[in-house]
Design a protein around this motif. Structure first.
Motif, PDB file in Angstrom:
ATOM      1  N   LEU A   1      -1.678   8.998  -8.527  1.00  0.00           N
ATOM      2  CA  LEU A   1      -1.903   7.693  -8.721  1.00  0.00           C
ATOM      3  C   LEU A   1      -1.612   6.824  -7.591  1.00  0.00           C
ATOM      4  CD1 LEU A   1      -1.420   6.454 -12.564  1.00  0.00           C
ATOM      5  CD2 LEU A   1      -3.469   7.030 -11.393  1.00  0.00           C
ATOM      6  N   GLY A   2      -2.430   6.395  -6.852  1.00  0.00           N
ATOM      7  CA  GLY A   2      -1.675   5.432  -5.896  1.00  0.00           C
ATOM      8  C   GLY A   2      -1.844   3.920  -6.212  1.00  0.00           C
ATOM      9  N   LEU A   3      -0.666   3.221  -6.009  1.00  0.00           N
ATOM     10  CA  LEU A   3      -0.525   2.038  -6.695  1.00  0.00           C
ATOM     11  C   LEU A   3      -0.414   1.023  -5.507  1.00  0.00           C
ATOM     12  CD1 LEU A   3       2.232   3.062  -9.003  1.00  0.00           C
ATOM     13  CD2 LEU A   3      -0.051   2.733  -9.534  1.00  0.00           C
ATOM     14  N   SER A   4      -1.000  -0.106  -5.431  1.00  0.00           N
ATOM     15  CA  SER A   4      -0.918  -0.886  -4.455  1.00  0.00           C
ATOM     16  C   SER A   4      -1.102  -2.361  -4.991  1.00  0.00           C
ATOM     17  CB  SER A   4      -2.291  -0.987  -3.321  1.00  0.00           C
ATOM     18  OG  SER A   4      -3.159  -1.310  -4.254  1.00  0.00           O
ATOM     19  N   GLY A   5      -0.433  -3.330  -4.142  1.00  0.00           N
ATOM     20  CA  GLY A   5      -0.516  -4.722  -4.607  1.00  0.00           C
ATOM     21  C   GLY A   5       0.484  -4.861  -5.895  1.00  0.00           C
ATOM     22  N   PRO A   6      -0.230  -5.554  -7.094  1.00  0.00           N
ATOM     23  CA  PRO A   6       0.458  -5.880  -8.315  1.00  0.00           C
ATOM     24  C   PRO A   6       0.890  -4.493  -8.888  1.00  0.00           C
ATOM     25  CG  PRO A   6      -1.866  -6.396  -8.404  1.00  0.00           C
ATOM     26  CD  PRO A   6      -1.588  -6.092  -7.095  1.00  0.00           C
ATOM     27  N   ALA A   7       0.321  -3.481  -8.929  1.00  0.00           N
ATOM     28  CA  ALA A   7       0.593  -2.408  -9.423  1.00  0.00           C
ATOM     29  C   ALA A   7       1.780  -1.791  -8.742  1.00  0.00           C
ATOM     30  CB  ALA A   7      -0.533  -1.344  -9.637  1.00  0.00           C
ATOM     31  N   SER A   8       1.921  -1.568  -7.683  1.00  0.00           N
ATOM     32  CA  SER A   8       2.999  -1.244  -6.846  1.00  0.00           C
ATOM     33  C   SER A   8       4.276  -1.775  -7.229  1.00  0.00           C
ATOM     34  CB  SER A   8       2.744  -1.200  -5.319  1.00  0.00           C
ATOM     35  OG  SER A   8       4.120  -0.949  -4.424  1.00  0.00           O
ATOM     36  N   ARG A   9       4.184  -3.302  -7.184  1.00  0.00           N
ATOM     37  CA  ARG A   9       5.407  -4.173  -7.360  1.00  0.00           C
ATOM     38  C   ARG A   9       5.623  -3.918  -8.751  1.00  0.00           C
ATOM     39  NH1 ARG A   9       1.974  -7.752  -4.262  1.00  0.00           N
ATOM     40  NH2 ARG A   9       1.109  -8.659  -5.930  1.00  0.00           N
ATOM     41  N   ALA A  10       4.779  -3.961  -9.753  1.00  0.00           N
ATOM     42  CA  ALA A  10       5.195  -3.630 -11.072  1.00  0.00           C
ATOM     43  C   ALA A  10       5.854  -2.356 -11.384  1.00  0.00           C
ATOM     44  CB  ALA A  10       4.053  -3.602 -12.219  1.00  0.00           C
ATOM     45  N   TYR A  11       5.403  -1.330 -10.727  1.00  0.00           N
ATOM     46  CA  TYR A  11       5.987   0.060 -10.735  1.00  0.00           C
ATOM     47  C   TYR A  11       7.537   0.011 -10.076  1.00  0.00           C
ATOM     48  CZ  TYR A  11       7.225   4.696  -8.804  1.00  0.00           C
ATOM     49  OH  TYR A  11       7.737   5.801  -8.544  1.00  0.00           O
ATOM     50  N   ALA A  12       7.857  -0.777  -9.199  1.00  0.00           N
ATOM     51  CA  ALA A  12       9.149  -0.756  -8.713  1.00  0.00           C
ATOM     52  C   ALA A  12       9.939  -1.660  -9.444  1.00  0.00           C
ATOM     53  CB  ALA A  12       9.184  -0.942  -7.200  1.00  0.00           C
ATOM     54  N   ASP A  13       9.460  -2.685  -9.995  1.00  0.00           N
ATOM     55  CA  ASP A  13      10.466  -3.714 -10.580  1.00  0.00           C
ATOM     56  C   ASP A  13      10.279  -4.011 -12.045  1.00  0.00           C
ATOM     57  OD1 ASP A  13      11.178  -4.417  -7.758  1.00  0.00           O
ATOM     58  OD2 ASP A  13       9.611  -5.764  -7.470  1.00  0.00           O
ATOM     59  N   GLU A  14       9.447  -3.558 -12.696  1.00  0.00           N
ATOM     60  CA  GLU A  14       9.106  -3.493 -14.042  1.00  0.00           C
ATOM     61  C   GLU A  14       9.034  -2.148 -14.920  1.00  0.00           C
ATOM     62  OE1 GLU A  14       5.622  -6.077 -14.799  1.00  0.00           O
ATOM     63  OE2 GLU A  14       6.102  -7.504 -13.022  1.00  0.00           O
ATOM     64  N   TRP A  15       8.105  -1.339 -14.570  1.00  0.00           N
ATOM     65  CA  TRP A  15       7.856   0.018 -15.254  1.00  0.00           C
ATOM     66  C   TRP A  15       9.282   0.703 -14.915  1.00  0.00           C
ATOM     67  CZ3 TRP A  15       2.484   1.226 -12.630  1.00  0.00           C
ATOM     68  CH2 TRP A  15       1.730   0.224 -12.817  1.00  0.00           C
ATOM     69  N   THR A  16       9.918   0.837 -14.013  1.00  0.00           N
ATOM     70  CA  THR A  16      11.046   2.093 -13.731  1.00  0.00           C
ATOM     71  C   THR A  16      12.103   1.710 -14.825  1.00  0.00           C
ATOM     72  OG1 THR A  16      10.417   2.022 -11.562  1.00  0.00           O
ATOM     73  CG2 THR A  16      12.688   2.974 -12.096  1.00  0.00           C
ATOM     74  N   VAL A  17      12.353   2.704 -15.435  1.00  0.00           N
ATOM     75  CA  VAL A  17      13.521   2.722 -16.444  1.00  0.00           C
ATOM     76  C   VAL A  17      14.621   3.607 -15.805  1.00  0.00           C
ATOM     77  CG1 VAL A  17      14.322   3.950 -18.635  1.00  0.00           C
ATOM     78  CG2 VAL A  17      11.858   2.981 -18.523  1.00  0.00           C
ATOM     79  N   SER A  18      14.379   4.540 -15.119  1.00  0.00           N
ATOM     80  CA  SER A  18      15.507   5.519 -14.370  1.00  0.00           C
ATOM     81  C   SER A  18      15.047   6.004 -13.284  1.00  0.00           C
ATOM     82  CB  SER A  18      16.272   6.468 -15.437  1.00  0.00           C
ATOM     83  OG  SER A  18      15.365   7.468 -15.606  1.00  0.00           O
ATOM     84  N   ILE A  19      15.838   6.523 -12.231  1.00  0.00           N
ATOM     85  CA  ILE A  19      15.595   7.224 -10.788  1.00  0.00           C
ATOM     86  C   ILE A  19      16.735   8.212 -10.875  1.00  0.00           C
ATOM     87  CG2 ILE A  19      15.197   7.110  -8.322  1.00  0.00           C
ATOM     88  CD1 ILE A  19      14.107   4.381  -8.783  1.00  0.00           C
TER      89      ILE A  19
END
Length: 210
Positions: A141-159
């Motif tokens: 899945l390639g995430l750009s724009g709002p999806a990329s920002r949401a991935y980094a700052d909203e969806w991430t639970v742990s790394i």
């Protein structure tokens, strides 16, 4: 674990490590990005949120892409646990990265979807333990724009930094201990994504998860 799955695997099927609320995807970065992300459990400010980022539910496809964490700027492999709500929403918004006459009414419709969707879907050959291509596909899945920002700052639970795991598996393989290496692979099973696994096996890319 791809090799443990039944033989009759749909050509397009999401397989992943997942819980009731999260799904694990993989990425590889240079240490100056990957190590702080794993340490803090979130992507650092230096991680460019405006750029497209590609996430991969397949550990072995990630190993193929990063060369077992040996390729330049891919020396740190991250297992990123994200919310299923975020992942499912991204899939629903996704557009194929290439034109497919069986999915799109015409080339212009695909181009329009490509312009408006912040998510790209790409299916690449899945890999076996030795990174040889398999006859079925693995999702990116390639995430750009709002999806990329949401991935980094909203969806991430742990790394988690899984570079040591990647290197341990690779070392075992080079020593001829394939069974021991296989036993260390993350368990990846079909992801319960509604219509993604019924009817046309590429229905998920048309945003028809149900």
């Amino acid at each position: 674990m791809s090799e443990a799955l039944p033989a009759a695997i749909p050509q397009h099927q999401i397989r992943a490590s997942h819980t009731d609320t999260t799904v694990t995807v993989y990425q590889a970065y240079a240490p100056h990005l990957g190590l702080p992300a794993a340490r803090d459990g979130r992507f650092p400010a230096a991680w460019k949120r405006e750029r497209m980022t590609w996430i991969k539910p397949s550990f072995l496809w990630m190993m193929y892409r990063c060369g077992w964490a040996a390729k330049a700027d891919q020396e740190t492999v991250l297992a990123v646990e994200i919310t299923r709500a975020g992942f499912d929403g991204a899939v629903r918004e996704a557009c194929l990265s290439h034109y497919d006459r069986d999915v799109h009414p015409d080339h212009a419709a695909w181009k329009q979807a490509l312009r408006t969707s912040p998510v790209r879907v790409q299916w690449d050959p899945e890999r076996d333990l030795h990174l040889n291509p398999l006859p079925y596909r693995s999702l990116q899945l390639g995430l750009s724009g709002p999806a990329s920002r949401a991935y980094a700052d909203e969806w991430t639970v742990s790394i988690r930094d899984v570079t040591p795991l990647a290197r341990e598996i690779h070392t075992l393989l080079r020593s001829g201990e394939a069974a021991a290496a296989r036993a260390l692979l993350p368990v990846e099973i079909p992801y319960p994504s509604g219509r993604a696994e019924t009817g046309r096996d590429d229905s998920v890319i048309a945003g028809q998860m149900g």
